[in-house]
Design an enzyme around this catalytic site. Structure first.
Site, mmCIF file in Angstrom:
data_model
loop_
_atom_site.group_PDB
_atom_site.id
_atom_site.type_symbol
_atom_site.label_atom_id
_atom_site.label_comp_id
_atom_site.label_asym_id
_atom_site.label_seq_id
_atom_site.Cartn_x
_atom_site.Cartn_y
_atom_site.Cartn_z
ATOM 1 N N CYS A 150 65.349 57.343 88.445
ATOM 2 C CA CYS A 150 66.540 56.717 89.026
ATOM 3 C C CYS A 150 67.761 57.623 88.938
ATOM 4 C CB CYS A 150 66.800 55.364 88.358
ATOM 5 S SG CYS A 150 66.852 55.412 86.555
ATOM 6 N N TYR A 151 67.987 58.259 87.793
ATOM 7 C CA TYR A 151 69.093 59.204 87.695
ATOM 8 C C TYR A 151 68.914 60.393 88.643
ATOM 9 C CZ TYR A 151 71.429 57.287 83.480
ATOM 10 O OH TYR A 151 72.137 56.508 82.585
#
Length: 347
Positions: A150-151
């Site tokens: 996600c990052y």
């Protein structure tokens, strides 16, 4: 109509995959499995998934998952490889863990404690490379796909256009990103209880210790065409969902603000899920809540000679489950945005 199974359906990412599949016109939701929650009715854990609330979660096994056209694997890191290697080659397997994201064995062993399993096509279709191509090309017809972290999704999409266009330098990239608590999964952890999180922010994985660091570095290196160095500091924010990534990189000498913005405009002009906001409008997580969208803004800080690019995403949708469904669509020839929410929920 295809059938899709979800391994790890009781977790946040797995449940989000189920939510999106229920809205997909070409998918029938098949087996829903879990480990510790096997035997539990899904509605007890995810009552928002009303159409399948009465389904009882099955144990996660190859026998249960086999026979589906697509298998989404939303399990803790290190658990996907064993399942994937036992599934037939004609089954499309989409892994939401880290097992197949990295292409360097040393990077894997530096951050994970399981054997290196290899590399699959990377499920971030909008990510531009130094040669002008995008990762979308690798996903068409793929039968094994690794969903990005996600990052790395927010950070890489924020930075890649400038690196690929040669308007920013790949060395000395600095990233500070805030994430909601769902990014840590559903397991109970003392630092994630309400009393610890509400009204507070805290850093973690400081000094290059976060497992997404090598993935970010790899993506930026691919975009630039030469080695990138990045300082990544994640922080925990008092919200359930969302990531806001603030990135800075050195501008190439002589580059002006118009040239900088033009690089991002070219990269994302035709992308349905990545939006460069009008000048002066900055991303915030509330605008992309529940959607498969990434909002980005970029500017040149002439005083420091650095380009600032900020991205907002929902870590569970575009940051995980949405990317998985988007990748499935590309792999199987469906419209890329089919089944994906293209508007956020506000307020």
């Amino acid at each position: 109509m295809i059938t899709a199974a979800v391994a790890g359906a009781s977790g946040y990412a797995g449940a989000e995959i189920v939510r999106l599949l229920l809205a997909h016109p070409d998918v029938e939701v098949g087996a829903l499995t879990a480990s510790g929650n096997a035997g539990v009715r899904l509605g007890e854990l995810a009552p928002h998934l009303q159409p399948v609330a009465d389904r009882v979660l099955e144990p996660t096994s190859v026998q249960t998952l086999a026979g589906h056209d697509v298998v989404f694997v939303a399990l803790p890191h290190g658990h996907s490889a064993t399942i994937a290697e036992q599934l037939p080659d004609d089954v499309t397997v989409i892994d939401c863990g880290a097992d197949f994201r990295l292409d360097d064995e040393q990077d894997w062993t530096d951050y994970y404690d399981t054997p290196f399993a290899g590399t699959w096509p990377y499920g971030l279709p909008e990510l531009v490379r130094a040669d002008g191509g995008k990762h979308r090309d690798d996903l068409v017809g793929a039968r094994r796909i690794a969903v990005p972290g996600c990052y790395p999704t927010a950070v890489s999409l924020a930075l890649a256009p400038g690196l690929a266009a040669g308007v920013t330098e790949p060395e000395d990239v600095v990233v500070v990103a805030a994430s909601g608590t769902s990014g840590a999964g559903r397991s109970s952890k003392p630092h994630l209880i309400g009393a610890e999180v509400m009204g507070a922010m805290s850093p973690y994985g400081v000094g290059g210790g976060h497992r997404h660091t090598p993935e970010i570095r790899r993506n930026l290196t691919r975009a630039a065409g030469r080695a990138s160095t990045v300082s990544f500091t994640p922080t925990l924010a008092p919200m359930p969902r969302g990531i806001l990534a603030t990135t800075t990189s050195r501008a190439v000498a002589g580059v002006d603000a118009a040239t900088v913005r033009a690089a991002w405009e070219r990269a994302y002009a035709d992308e349905p899920c990545v939006h460069l906001l009008p000048e002066g409008q900055w991303p915030h997580t509330g605008s992309v809540l529940g959607s498969n969208l990434v909002h980005i803004q970029v500017t040149l800080d002439e005083h420091s000679g650095r380009v600032i690019a900020i991205a907002a995403e929902d870590n569970l949708t575009k940051g995980t489950a949405g990317a998985a469904v988007q990748s499935m669509n590309l792999a199987l020839g469906f419209p890329e945005t089919s089944g994906l929410p293209m508007t956020g929920v506000a307020p």
